[in-house]
Design a protein around this motif. Sequence first.
Motif, PDB file in Angstrom:
ATOM      1  N   LEU A   7      40.149  47.481  41.916  1.00  0.00           N
ATOM      2  CA  LEU A   7      41.086  46.278  41.822  1.00  0.00           C
ATOM      3  C   LEU A   7      40.038  45.206  41.502  1.00  0.00           C
ATOM      4  N   LEU A   8      40.527  44.140  40.787  1.00  0.00           N
ATOM      5  CA  LEU A   8      39.584  43.122  40.423  1.00  0.00           C
ATOM      6  C   LEU A   8      39.958  42.115  41.139  1.00  0.00           C
ATOM      7  N   VAL A   9      39.388  41.380  42.105  1.00  0.00           N
ATOM      8  CA  VAL A   9      40.133  40.252  42.894  1.00  0.00           C
ATOM      9  C   VAL A   9      38.955  39.049  42.353  1.00  0.00           C
ATOM     10  N   ARG A  10      39.832  37.921  42.212  1.00  0.00           N
ATOM     11  CA  ARG A  10      39.028  36.722  42.083  1.00  0.00           C
ATOM     12  C   ARG A  10      39.526  35.665  43.005  1.00  0.00           C
ATOM     13  N   PHE A  11      38.626  35.246  43.526  1.00  0.00           N
ATOM     14  CA  PHE A  11      38.672  34.330  44.772  1.00  0.00           C
ATOM     15  C   PHE A  11      38.912  32.852  44.493  1.00  0.00           C
ATOM     16  N   VAL A  12      39.367  31.912  45.387  1.00  0.00           N
ATOM     17  CA  VAL A  12      39.609  30.658  45.277  1.00  0.00           C
ATOM     18  C   VAL A  12      38.470  30.140  44.681  1.00  0.00           C
ATOM     19  N   ASP A  13      37.220  30.393  45.116  1.00  0.00           N
ATOM     20  CA  ASP A  13      36.116  29.500  44.438  1.00  0.00           C
ATOM     21  C   ASP A  13      35.579  30.050  43.151  1.00  0.00           C
ATOM     22  N   GLY A  14      36.477  31.155  42.265  1.00  0.00           N
ATOM     23  CA  GLY A  14      36.002  31.427  41.193  1.00  0.00           C
ATOM     24  C   GLY A  14      35.197  32.780  40.968  1.00  0.00           C
ATOM     25  N   ARG A  15      34.703  33.281  42.253  1.00  0.00           N
ATOM     26  CA  ARG A  15      33.993  34.328  42.269  1.00  0.00           C
ATOM     27  C   ARG A  15      34.956  35.606  42.207  1.00  0.00           C
ATOM     28  N   SER A  16      34.452  36.781  41.537  1.00  0.00           N
ATOM     29  CA  SER A  16      35.029  37.889  41.238  1.00  0.00           C
ATOM     30  C   SER A  16      34.322  39.004  42.252  1.00  0.00           C
ATOM     31  N   MET A  17      35.136  39.988  42.282  1.00  0.00           N
ATOM     32  CA  MET A  17      34.607  41.311  43.030  1.00  0.00           C
ATOM     33  C   MET A  17      35.595  42.500  42.751  1.00  0.00           C
ATOM     34  N   GLN A  18      35.136  43.479  42.332  1.00  0.00           N
ATOM     35  CA  GLN A  18      35.764  44.707  42.140  1.00  0.00           C
ATOM     36  C   GLN A  18      35.759  45.628  43.490  1.00  0.00           C
ATOM     37  N   VAL A  19      37.120  46.067  43.852  1.00  0.00           N
ATOM     38  CA  VAL A  19      37.252  46.668  45.100  1.00  0.00           C
ATOM     39  C   VAL A  19      37.750  47.987  45.051  1.00  0.00           C
ATOM     40  N   THR A  20      36.852  48.780  45.633  1.00  0.00           N
ATOM     41  CA  THR A  20      37.320  50.427  45.293  1.00  0.00           C
ATOM     42  C   THR A  20      37.230  51.315  46.488  1.00  0.00           C
ATOM     43  N   SER A  21      37.035  50.666  47.760  1.00  0.00           N
ATOM     44  CA  SER A  21      36.842  51.354  48.996  1.00  0.00           C
ATOM     45  C   SER A  21      37.139  50.418  50.229  1.00  0.00           C
ATOM     46  N   ILE A  22      37.288  50.909  51.185  1.00  0.00           N
ATOM     47  CA  ILE A  22      37.759  50.338  52.408  1.00  0.00           C
ATOM     48  C   ILE A  22      36.562  49.078  52.920  1.00  0.00           C
ATOM     49  N   SER A  23      35.386  49.520  52.644  1.00  0.00           N
ATOM     50  CA  SER A  23      34.250  48.789  53.132  1.00  0.00           C
ATOM     51  C   SER A  23      34.116  47.504  52.045  1.00  0.00           C
ATOM     52  N   GLU A  24      34.658  47.778  50.740  1.00  0.00           N
ATOM     53  CA  GLU A  24      34.409  46.783  49.745  1.00  0.00           C
ATOM     54  C   GLU A  24      35.738  45.551  50.020  1.00  0.00           C
ATOM     55  N   ALA A  25      36.857  46.551  50.602  1.00  0.00           N
ATOM     56  CA  ALA A  25      37.962  45.837  51.069  1.00  0.00           C
ATOM     57  C   ALA A  25      37.699  44.867  52.009  1.00  0.00           C
ATOM     58  N   GLU A  26      36.834  45.236  53.118  1.00  0.00           N
ATOM     59  CA  GLU A  26      36.403  44.276  54.294  1.00  0.00           C
ATOM     60  C   GLU A  26      35.691  43.129  53.748  1.00  0.00           C
ATOM     61  N   GLN A  27      34.766  43.522  52.854  1.00  0.00           N
ATOM     62  CA  GLN A  27      33.868  42.569  52.269  1.00  0.00           C
ATOM     63  C   GLN A  27      34.573  41.124  51.578  1.00  0.00           C
ATOM     64  N   ALA A  28      35.694  41.684  50.916  1.00  0.00           N
ATOM     65  CA  ALA A  28      36.455  40.878  50.030  1.00  0.00           C
ATOM     66  C   ALA A  28      37.336  39.945  51.004  1.00  0.00           C
ATOM     67  N   LEU A  29      37.644  40.399  51.993  1.00  0.00           N
ATOM     68  CA  LEU A  29      38.569  39.760  53.189  1.00  0.00           C
ATOM     69  C   LEU A  29      37.676  38.490  53.612  1.00  0.00           C
ATOM     70  N   ALA A  30      36.281  38.573  53.383  1.00  0.00           N
ATOM     71  CA  ALA A  30      35.492  37.472  53.939  1.00  0.00           C
ATOM     72  C   ALA A  30      35.329  36.343  52.905  1.00  0.00           C
ATOM     73  N   GLY A  31      35.881  36.827  51.363  1.00  0.00           N
ATOM     74  CA  GLY A  31      35.711  35.718  50.483  1.00  0.00           C
ATOM     75  C   GLY A  31      36.745  34.601  50.773  1.00  0.00           C
ATOM     76  N   GLN A  32      36.672  33.783  49.693  1.00  0.00           N
ATOM     77  CA  GLN A  32      37.669  32.308  49.822  1.00  0.00           C
ATOM     78  C   GLN A  32      39.032  32.801  49.485  1.00  0.00           C
TER      79      GLN A  32
END
Length: 94
Positions: A7-32
């Motif tokens: 999943l390609l997630v783009r946060f409110v601050d414009g930063r992007s992250m690719q999420v493919t695991s539970i640990s990455e999803a937890e990291q993505a929750l810390a984004g904006q």
Amino acid sequence: MGKFLPLLVRFVDGRSMQVTSISEAEQALAGQWPNKEADVYREAARLLAAAGEGICRPDIAFSAFEKAARQQRLLRPHKPSASLRILDSLSAPN
């Protein structure tokens, strides 16, 4: 590589992250996120934590994360890989 389709997630601050695991999803929750108080966000956070503890199935937690990201309009479309484009061109009717 993670267990789930990326999943390609783009946060409110414009930063992007690719999420493919539970640990990455937890990291993505810390984004904006637009609304970290939304029920769907809090449910995703709860299920991801439970999956990390082995209480919840990872696919359910990842689906909750995807739903939260989709509802808050953070998911971005992924370009198909080169191999998928080739396969599509070969299977397309002439």
